[in-house]
Design a protein around this motif. Structure first.
Motif, short mmCIF file in Angstrom:
data_model
loop_
_atom_site.label_atom_id
_atom_site.label_comp_id
_atom_site.label_asym_id
_atom_site.label_seq_id
_atom_site.Cartn_x
_atom_site.Cartn_y
_atom_site.Cartn_z
N ASP A 215 0.83 -1.20 0.00
CA ASP A 215 0.00 0.00 0.00
C ASP A 215 0.87 1.26 0.00
OD1 ASP A 215 -1.93 1.95 0.34
OD2 ASP A 215 -3.00 0.86 1.91
N ALA A 216 0.38 2.31 -0.65
CA ALA A 216 1.10 3.58 -0.73
C ALA A 216 1.28 4.21 0.66
CB ALA A 216 0.37 4.55 -1.64
N LYS A 217 0.32 3.97 1.58
CA LYS A 217 0.45 4.50 2.94
C LYS A 217 1.65 3.90 3.64
CE LYS A 217 -4.46 5.36 3.75
NZ LYS A 217 -5.62 4.99 4.59
N VAL A 218 1.92 2.62 3.40
CA VAL A 218 3.08 1.97 4.01
C VAL A 218 4.37 2.56 3.45
CG1 VAL A 218 4.29 -0.24 4.27
CG2 VAL A 218 1.80 -0.16 4.41
N LEU A 219 4.41 2.76 2.14
CA LEU A 219 5.60 3.34 1.52
C LEU A 219 5.81 4.78 1.98
CD1 LEU A 219 5.19 1.89 -2.08
CD2 LEU A 219 6.75 1.13 -0.29
N ASP A 220 4.72 5.54 2.10
CA ASP A 220 4.82 6.91 2.62
C ASP A 220 5.36 6.90 4.04
OD1 ASP A 220 3.91 7.96 0.25
OD2 ASP A 220 1.83 8.22 0.96
N PHE A 221 4.87 5.98 4.87
CA PHE A 221 5.34 5.88 6.25
C PHE A 221 6.84 5.57 6.28
CE2 PHE A 221 6.41 3.18 9.88
CZ PHE A 221 6.14 4.06 10.92
N ILE A 222 7.28 4.64 5.44
CA ILE A 222 8.69 4.26 5.40
C ILE A 222 9.56 5.47 5.03
CG2 ILE A 222 10.38 2.93 4.06
CD1 ILE A 222 8.30 0.65 4.00
N HIS A 223 9.14 6.22 4.01
CA HIS A 223 9.91 7.40 3.59
C HIS A 223 9.88 8.51 4.64
CE1 HIS A 223 11.03 6.02 -0.39
NE2 HIS A 223 9.79 5.59 -0.58
N GLU A 224 8.73 8.72 5.28
CA GLU A 224 8.63 9.76 6.30
C GLU A 224 9.49 9.42 7.51
OE1 GLU A 224 4.46 10.00 7.12
OE2 GLU A 224 4.02 11.00 5.21
N GLN A 225 9.50 8.16 7.91
CA GLN A 225 10.34 7.74 9.05
C GLN A 225 11.82 7.93 8.74
OE1 GLN A 225 7.89 7.92 11.42
NE2 GLN A 225 9.28 6.51 12.41
N ARG A 226 12.22 7.60 7.53
CA ARG A 226 13.61 7.77 7.13
C ARG A 226 13.99 9.25 7.13
NH1 ARG A 226 18.53 5.53 6.98
NH2 ARG A 226 19.74 6.32 5.24
N GLU A 227 13.12 10.09 6.57
CA GLU A 227 13.39 11.53 6.53
C GLU A 227 13.44 12.11 7.94
OE1 GLU A 227 14.30 15.08 4.79
OE2 GLU A 227 14.09 13.15 3.78
N LEU A 228 12.55 11.68 8.81
CA LEU A 228 12.54 12.16 10.19
C LEU A 228 13.82 11.76 10.92
CD1 LEU A 228 10.88 13.55 12.43
CD2 LEU A 228 9.94 11.30 12.98
N ALA A 229 14.27 10.53 10.71
CA ALA A 229 15.50 10.07 11.35
C ALA A 229 16.70 10.88 10.85
CB ALA A 229 15.71 8.58 11.09
N LEU A 230 16.74 11.17 9.55
CA LEU A 230 17.82 11.98 9.00
C LEU A 230 17.82 13.38 9.60
CD1 LEU A 230 17.68 11.01 5.22
CD2 LEU A 230 19.49 10.47 6.83
N ARG A 231 16.66 13.99 9.66
CA ARG A 231 16.56 15.35 10.23
C ARG A 231 16.98 15.37 11.69
NH1 ARG A 231 10.73 17.36 8.00
NH2 ARG A 231 11.27 17.39 5.79
N ASN A 232 16.51 14.40 12.46
CA ASN A 232 16.84 14.36 13.88
C ASN A 232 18.34 14.18 14.10
OD1 ASN A 232 14.22 14.77 14.70
ND2 ASN A 232 13.79 12.59 14.96
N ASN A 233 18.96 13.30 13.33
CA ASN A 233 20.39 13.08 13.50
C ASN A 233 21.20 14.30 13.08
OD1 ASN A 233 19.73 10.58 14.42
ND2 ASN A 233 20.80 9.44 12.85
N LEU A 234 20.80 14.96 12.00
CA LEU A 234 21.50 16.18 11.59
C LEU A 234 21.29 17.30 12.61
CD1 LEU A 234 20.96 16.21 7.74
CD2 LEU A 234 23.08 15.84 8.97
N ALA A 235 20.09 17.41 13.15
CA ALA A 235 19.83 18.43 14.17
C ALA A 235 20.66 18.15 15.43
CB ALA A 235 18.35 18.47 14.51
N ASP A 236 20.77 16.88 15.81
CA ASP A 236 21.60 16.53 16.97
C ASP A 236 23.07 16.91 16.72
OD1 ASP A 236 19.40 15.56 18.31
OD2 ASP A 236 19.81 13.45 17.83
N GLU A 237 23.55 16.68 15.52
CA GLU A 237 24.94 17.01 15.19
C GLU A 237 25.14 18.53 15.20
OE1 GLU A 237 28.95 16.57 14.18
OE2 GLU A 237 27.50 15.13 14.95
N ILE A 238 24.19 19.26 14.65
CA ILE A 238 24.29 20.73 14.67
C ILE A 238 24.26 21.24 16.10
CG2 ILE A 238 23.03 22.84 14.07
CD1 ILE A 238 22.23 21.40 11.45
N ASN A 239 23.38 20.70 16.94
CA ASN A 239 23.32 21.12 18.34
C ASN A 239 24.61 20.78 19.08
OD1 ASN A 239 20.76 22.20 18.14
ND2 ASN A 239 19.76 20.29 18.72
#
Length: 188
Positions: free
Chosen positions: A101-125
């Motif tokens: 389902d497209a919802k599952v694929l959207d969830f997978i991509h959103e989780q990956r993007e969120l993890a990337l943002r959080n890790n970059l924000a942690d590094e910047i902080n």
């Protein structure tokens, strides 16, 4: 008269042109140097980017989808297994073609993007805290040097113009000159 008028107009134009061509950079420090931007190297980026951990494989996602599970059930299983995927666009298209389902694929991509943002924000902080600590250390060192070399803070031969001893405790019983009103703020 005409020459004087031309001189006034010419000097006004030069003064105006001189004011208009000020090359002052507000982002620069006092020496005219622009601030340095810390770049993230490829090794640091590889360390920062979360590694995909697929405890629930892509084949399992296809099997769950073909078994009739809805998107919410599959997403719940992805969350329960704490799986993370790094899908390419062609893999997403292939999974969609196999019935995921497209919802599952959207969830997978959103989780990956969120993890990337959080890790970059942690590094910047982390870098910002490191810079702030270095700045505080440099300010403290400058303040200590000012206290040491400033005769009003340290005094000559233990004599201070503020009534407190230049050496030892600031409220100690030392000999001093002056009214004893207090020391300048930078000397405390």
């Amino acid at each position: 008269m005409r020459n004087g008028l031309l001189m006034i107009i010419g000097s006004t134009l030069l003064l105006t042109a001189g004011c208009a061509t000020n090359n002052y950079d507000h982002a620069a420090d006092g020496a005219g140097n622009t601030p340095r931007i810390d770049r993230i190297s490829a090794e640091e980026l590889a360390r920062i980017i979360p590694q995909p951990v697929a405890k629930l494989s892509l084949d399992d996602l296809v099997k769950l989808s073909q078994a009739g599970n809805n998107a919410e059930q599959i997403i719940a299983q992805i969350k329960a297994t704490d799986s993370m995927y790094d899908l390419t666009p062609s893999q997403s298209v292939e999974l969609s073609g196999k019935g995921v389902d497209a919802k599952v694929l959207d969830f997978i991509h959103e989780q990956r993007e969120l993890a990337l943002r959080n890790n970059l924000a942690d590094e910047i902080n982390r870098r910002e805290k490191q810079k702030q600590a270095e700045l505080a250390r440099l300010k403290n060192r400058l303040w200590q040097q000012q206290r040491y070399y400033d005769p009003y803070c340290r005094g000559y031969y233990g004599l201070t113009p503020y009534g407190y001893g230049g050496y030892g405790s600031r409220f100690g019983s030392h000999f001093g000159l002056g009214a004893g009103v207090g020391m300048p703020l930078g000397c405390w």
